[in-house]
Design a protein around this motif. Structure first.
Motif, PDB file in Angstrom:
ATOM      1  N   GLU A   2      -3.906   4.624  11.284  1.00 45.36           N
ATOM      2  CA  GLU A   2      -4.896   5.212  10.362  1.00 45.36           C
ATOM      3  C   GLU A   2      -5.582   4.236   9.412  1.00 45.36           C
ATOM      4  O   GLU A   2      -6.777   4.338   9.191  1.00 45.36           O
ATOM      5  CB  GLU A   2      -4.291   6.363   9.535  1.00 45.36           C
ATOM      6  N   ILE A   3      -4.848   3.331   8.775  1.00 47.14           N
ATOM      7  CA  ILE A   3      -5.452   2.511   7.727  1.00 47.14           C
ATOM      8  C   ILE A   3      -5.220   1.029   7.984  1.00 47.14           C
ATOM      9  O   ILE A   3      -4.370   0.649   8.777  1.00 47.14           O
ATOM     10  CB  ILE A   3      -4.919   2.899   6.331  1.00 47.14           C
ATOM     11  N   ALA A   4      -6.001   0.194   7.291  1.00 44.52           N
ATOM     12  CA  ALA A   4      -5.945  -1.254   7.510  1.00 44.52           C
ATOM     13  C   ALA A   4      -4.633  -1.835   7.016  1.00 44.52           C
ATOM     14  O   ALA A   4      -4.082  -1.389   6.001  1.00 44.52           O
ATOM     15  CB  ALA A   4      -7.109  -1.928   6.787  1.00 44.52           C
ATOM     16  N   PRO A   5      -4.097  -2.842   7.711  1.00 43.69           N
ATOM     17  CA  PRO A   5      -2.865  -3.488   7.242  1.00 43.69           C
ATOM     18  C   PRO A   5      -3.056  -4.114   5.872  1.00 43.69           C
ATOM     19  O   PRO A   5      -4.092  -4.668   5.560  1.00 43.69           O
ATOM     20  CB  PRO A   5      -2.590  -4.555   8.309  1.00 43.69           C
ATOM     21  N   GLY A   6      -2.014  -3.998   5.054  1.00 45.58           N
ATOM     22  CA  GLY A   6      -2.070  -4.534   3.704  1.00 45.58           C
ATOM     23  C   GLY A   6      -2.602  -3.563   2.677  1.00 45.58           C
ATOM     24  O   GLY A   6      -2.586  -3.862   1.481  1.00 45.58           O
TER      25      GLY A   6
END
Length: 261
Positions: free
Chosen positions: A240-244
């Motif tokens: 779902e979301i960007a790493p970090g």
């Protein structure tokens, strides 16, 4: 229970990413990637006619993680202690699936713990069952067939303001997460707070029934929260979301009163 898997208290993410501002990062392999990988399964009961309210589901998932961490079977020589240790030695993964009807009844028959949400919550009180960790590719068949994607819920009414003197898991105002993803992230935040508390503080929280609130932070306050020294969840970016991305800041009264290492 011992501190988090880095060997120090708090200030670490569920996926052990470097401690940096909340901006996307490239996933870096660590020694924890070489360990056997386990996942903590959570199943939320969602009947079509009476789905739980979103906030109640998020709060119930967070409490379910705390109940599992503090259960006697997860500690010392308990029957779940070894698999709990293996899970926490690797990357701290949680996956939320949904079930209804016969699926929920079959899932409820497996070893685990069912946690029920607030009876006063708008709509149906949430039910979340948490299970001992399983190998990443070794889910029980009753859980493996349950749907993981598309789990979304609504709040019929806006949630009340978070209590000023209670534990709050603050969600990022910048990220759009499904209810299932947000439930897992709230669970991560609760676990980071648990790791950072002293044994006395943990027992007091447990004795009170793990009261907590999950709320979305205001945009202006989010930067303050992420730089406050409170535990921050940084996602590895598997879904779902960007790493970090910083997803949750774990705020607990005991963490505000005294500085931590």
């Amino acid at each position: 229970m011992s501190p988090g898997p880095t060997g120090r208290l708090g200030r670490v993410s569920d996926n052990d990413l470097p401690e940096t501002p909340c901006t996307p990062l490239r996933h870096e392999r660590t020694a924890r990637d070489e360990a056997p990988q386990f996942v903590l399964p959570l199943v939320v009961h969602i009947e079509k006619a009476v789905p739980p309210a979103r906030t109640d589901a998020l709060e119930t998932a967070a409490r379910a993680v705390l109940v599992m961490l503090s259960d006697e079977r997860s500690l010392g020589g308990g029957e779940w202690a070894e698999v709990m240790r293996l899970w926490q030695d690797a990357r701290i993964r949680k996956v939320v699936r949904r079930a209804r009807g016969a699926e929920w009844r079959k899932a409820s028959a497996l070893p685990g713990i069912t946690v029920t949400g607030s009876a006063e919550a708008a709509g149906n009180a949430a039910e979340v069952r948490v299970f001992p960790p399983v190998p990443l590719d070794g889910w029980p068949k009753e859980l493996a067939k349950l749907q993981v994607s598309g789990t979304d819920l609504d709040d019929p009414e806006p949630p009340a303001p978070a209590p000023a003197d209670g534990a709050v898991l603050w969600l990022s105002p910048d990220l759009d997460m499904s209810a299932g993803k947000a439930m897992a992230q709230a669970g991560h935040g609760a676990q980071l707070a648990w790791w950072e508390l002293s044994e006395v503080e943990r027992k007091a929280w447990q004795a009170a029934g793990f009261p907590l609130a999950v709320r979305t932070s205001g945009a202006g306050r989010w930067r303050e929260l992420t730089t406050s020294g409170l535990p921050v969840v940084r996602d590895a970016g598997f879904t779902e979301i960007a790493p970090g991305s910083c997803t949750v800041v774990a705020d607990h009264p005991a963490l505000r009163r005294a500085p931590r290492p």
